[in-house]
Design a protein around this motif. Structure first.
Motif, PDB file in Angstrom:
ATOM      1  N   ILE A  92       0.875  -1.333  -0.020  1.00  0.00           N
ATOM      2  CA  ILE A  92      -0.009  -0.049  -0.046  1.00  0.00           C
ATOM      3  C   ILE A  92       0.847   1.252   0.025  1.00  0.00           C
ATOM      4  O   ILE A  92       0.671   2.172  -0.792  1.00  0.00           O
ATOM      5  N   SER A  93       1.773   1.179   0.675  1.00  0.00           N
ATOM      6  CA  SER A  93       2.754   2.270   0.846  1.00  0.00           C
ATOM      7  C   SER A  93       3.393   2.754  -0.453  1.00  0.00           C
ATOM      8  O   SER A  93       3.395   3.907  -0.637  1.00  0.00           O
ATOM      9  N   ARG A  94       4.147   1.527  -1.131  1.00  0.00           N
ATOM     10  CA  ARG A  94       4.542   1.835  -2.415  1.00  0.00           C
ATOM     11  C   ARG A  94       3.483   2.493  -3.381  1.00  0.00           C
ATOM     12  O   ARG A  94       3.907   3.686  -4.206  1.00  0.00           O
ATOM     13  N   HIS A  95       2.264   2.253  -3.523  1.00  0.00           N
ATOM     14  CA  HIS A  95       1.357   2.931  -4.398  1.00  0.00           C
ATOM     15  C   HIS A  95       0.960   4.319  -3.981  1.00  0.00           C
ATOM     16  O   HIS A  95       0.885   5.280  -4.548  1.00  0.00           O
ATOM     17  N   ASN A  98       3.771   6.789  -4.988  1.00  0.00           N
ATOM     18  CA  ASN A  98       3.606   6.928  -6.375  1.00  0.00           C
ATOM     19  C   ASN A  98       2.390   7.947  -6.492  1.00  0.00           C
ATOM     20  O   ASN A  98       2.126   7.897  -8.055  1.00  0.00           O
ATOM     21  N   GLY A  99       1.506   8.131  -5.725  1.00  0.00           N
ATOM     22  CA  GLY A  99       0.262   8.944  -6.012  1.00  0.00           C
ATOM     23  C   GLY A  99      -0.650   8.052  -6.704  1.00  0.00           C
ATOM     24  O   GLY A  99      -1.734   8.458  -7.266  1.00  0.00           O
ATOM     25  N   GLN A 100      -0.475   6.666  -6.444  1.00  0.00           N
ATOM     26  CA  GLN A 100      -1.486   5.705  -7.203  1.00  0.00           C
ATOM     27  C   GLN A 100      -2.610   5.237  -6.126  1.00  0.00           C
ATOM     28  O   GLN A 100      -2.682   4.321  -5.685  1.00  0.00           O
ATOM     29  N   LEU A 101      -3.417   6.328  -5.703  1.00  0.00           N
ATOM     30  CA  LEU A 101      -4.252   6.182  -4.619  1.00  0.00           C
ATOM     31  C   LEU A 101      -5.415   5.008  -4.973  1.00  0.00           C
ATOM     32  O   LEU A 101      -5.685   4.067  -3.978  1.00  0.00           O
ATOM     33  N   ILE A 121      -0.122   1.872  11.369  1.00  0.00           N
ATOM     34  CA  ILE A 121       0.797   2.052  10.531  1.00  0.00           C
ATOM     35  C   ILE A 121       0.094   2.026   8.959  1.00  0.00           C
ATOM     36  O   ILE A 121       0.148   2.944   8.067  1.00  0.00           O
ATOM     37  N   THR A 122      -0.798   1.131   8.887  1.00  0.00           N
ATOM     38  CA  THR A 122      -1.438   0.920   7.481  1.00  0.00           C
ATOM     39  C   THR A 122      -2.135   2.107   7.428  1.00  0.00           C
ATOM     40  O   THR A 122      -2.374   2.831   6.389  1.00  0.00           O
ATOM     41  N   PHE A 123      -2.944   2.598   8.283  1.00  0.00           N
ATOM     42  CA  PHE A 123      -3.985   3.602   8.393  1.00  0.00           C
ATOM     43  C   PHE A 123      -3.275   4.995   7.899  1.00  0.00           C
ATOM     44  O   PHE A 123      -3.445   5.850   7.239  1.00  0.00           O
TER      45      PHE A 123
END
Length: 548
Positions: A92-95, A98-101, A121-123
């Protein structure tokens, strides 16, 4: 507008008391938020079976051959447990970075369907992504918040709660950000600074100052929020005023503070304070910080000290593309075209690929040196070799290139064939060239464009009237003046400024409000006589225009 450094209130007069129960309206707002569609509805899935995390994030898994056994050593296979939450959060963090919400939301949905429980951390990762990319974050952020709120993370976990505040503030919903801030059970300095930054970002300066006054303990970031906030809004003197107050409070600035202050000095031409900042930086651990060195180059260039800017550049232990762009643009804007183009070539020899800013510097240098053919060649290379689409500033450079060379019709042709609509800067620069070339016909065509863009700008009308006056067409000048009066447009007085003892003094025409007025006008009179002895003859067109 002047904003006071502090708005201290008498005890019991805080506008927002600490124990402020939610109003009925606020309760309704949160109820609506909690009943919003869950994040699992953001990306629908027909298959609801458990979904494993992405293969490339599972330690030891071969993504090419998923059926192969993990390549852990045998002795580790029995006791090695894969943290699925960490694996999903990393994906999720990688996306998000990169602005890939939408992709990040899809991954989060799959994570929930796989039965993996997200953690704080996820949230925080998701909410930070929404804050950094508000165009998508405006729709995804509230959905994440609704999920977080149902689990109480937004009020009990300071990291998640602060991320919610930041998300709403950066998405332009500062009132919701304040609601979430007030709901936080525990606040730390990051929470307070985030809320103040949200107010500054959204132009609620008085609310930010009020919160600053209520803050239990301030740090360097608290002050920097205001210094940087004022500078970004163009209120440079206010930013420097807060910096001086920060020094009085014995709070040591960090490198972010220094960068903001140097930006203010560059825009004000405050060389004295800039030199003091430079001396201060040389004594600090962050003296070799690349961003500070880049800011110093810009500051010295803007203040006309291009040789000192060159020294800073050559003393840098490591340079980035921004470093090269700063010195190239610095040379170009100070009229050192040969040096600007020389450094443009050196940059490429050092392995740096020029970007749009690099070509802006090169084109500006060609414009100032009258190198029309070379400038057009650079413009062609930018498009065909580096595949860079020209932006409006590049077209502006080409218009200026032709204008300075007296090729006004070629400049007009560029404007007519631009890939985007021209702005008032480009049109205004060609209009100014029309005065030098006494081209009334082109000036009238330009004014039709400018009137559509911003009909309330006084300088364009004044310039057109001066063009008419320069060629003796007083009827045209009078017509412009009558049009200005009909539109309610008044000529704004020009402002000049000078730095004395690290303080900026501003003046307007006929200004006698300064405490040293008598000595100032005596000095001006001496300068006027010296100029006359040197053969200077003032341009009286503006005087003719202003006599009404």
């Amino acid at each position: 507008m002047h904003f006071p450094l502090s708005k201290r209130k008498r005890k019991g007069q805080s506008r927002r008391p600490e124990s402020n129960p939610l109003t009925k309206f606020e309760q309704m707002g949160f109820a609506a938020l909690a009943s919003a569609p869950t994040v699992t509805q953001f990306t629908p899935h027909s298959n609801t079976r458990p979904i494993p995390p992405p293969l490339h994030l599972i330690p030891g898994q071969n993504p090419v051959n998923p059926t192969s056994k993990p390549n852990f050593p045998l002795k580790q296979q029995s006791d090695k447990s894969i943290d699925l939450t960490v694996a999903w959060t990393n994906s999720i963090s990688r996306h998000c970075r990169n602005g890939q919400l939408p992709e990040a939301a899809s991954q989060f949905t799959q994570m929930l369907l796989a039965g993996v429980e997200p953690n704080h951390i996820t949230f925080t990762t998701l909410l930070s992504g929404c804050a950094d990319f508000p165009s998508h974050g405006k729709s995804l952020g509230p959905l994440i918040h609704s999920y977080v709120r149902k689990r109480g993370f937004d009020t009990r976990n300071v990291m998640v709660g602060t991320a919610v505040v930041d998300m709403y503030a950066k998405c332009g919903q500062v009132e919701l950000a304040r609601l979430c801030f007030d709901e936080l059970k525990i606040k730390n300095s990051v929470s307070w600074n985030t809320m103040m930054d949200g107010y500054m970002r959204n132009g609620e300066i008085e609310d930010a100052i009020e919160l600053f006054d209520e803050m239990p303990e301030r740090d360097a970031i608290s002050w920097t929020v205001f210094i940087d906030g004022f500078v970004k809004k163009g209120l440079f003197e206010q930013g420097l005023e807060w910096f001086r107050e920060m020094q009085v409070s014995m709070m040591e600035p960090d490198y972010v503070t220094i960068i903001a202050v140097l930006s203010a000095c560059a825009n004000l031409g405050a060389l004295g304070l800039g030199l003091w900042i430079h001396r201060y930086v040389l004594k600090q651990e962050f003296r070799d910080n690349i961003r500070i060195s880049n800011s110093l180059i810009v500051m010295y260039s803007r203040c006309g000290c291009i040789e000192i800017a060159r020294q800073v550049f050559h003393k840098m232990l490591k340079r980035t593309l921004v470093s090269w762009n700063s010195i190239i643009v610095g040379f170009a804007t100070n009229g050192f075209a040969e040096e600007a183009l020389e450094y443009f070539v050196l940059m490429q020899k050092e392995g740096f690929k020029p970007d749009g800013v690099s070509f802006t510097g090169a084109l500006t240098a060609c414009s100032h040196a009258g190198l029309v053919d070379k400038g057009l060649k650079y413009f062609d290379v930018m498009k065909k070799v580096y595949k860079l689409s020209p932006r409006i500033e590049h077209y502006g450079c080409i218009v200026d290139l032709y204008s300075r060379a007296g090729r006004l019709e070629d400049a007009w042709s560029v404007i007519e064939n631009m890939a985007m609509k021209p702005n008032e800067v480009i049109l205004g620069s060609l209009l100014a060239a029309c005065r030098t070339g006494e081209n009334v016909e082109l000036a009238e065509r330009l004014m039709n464009y400018l009137a559509d863009l911003d009909p309330g700008v006084d300088s364009n009308f004044v310039l057109l009237a001066n063009i008419y006056a320069a060629v003796g067409r007083w009827d045209g000048a009078g017509k412009v003046r009558r049009r200005m009066k009909a539109l309610g447009i008044q000529k704004k007085p020009g402002i000049s400024s000078i730095e004395v003892g690290c303080s900026i003094h501003e003046f307007v025409a006929g200004d006698k409000s300064h405490y040293e007025t008598e000595h100032i006008y005596e000095t001006l009179q001496l300068l006027y006589h010296d100029l006359k002895l040197c053969g200077y003859v003032p341009d009286t067109i503006n005087d003719v225009y202003e006599n009404d």
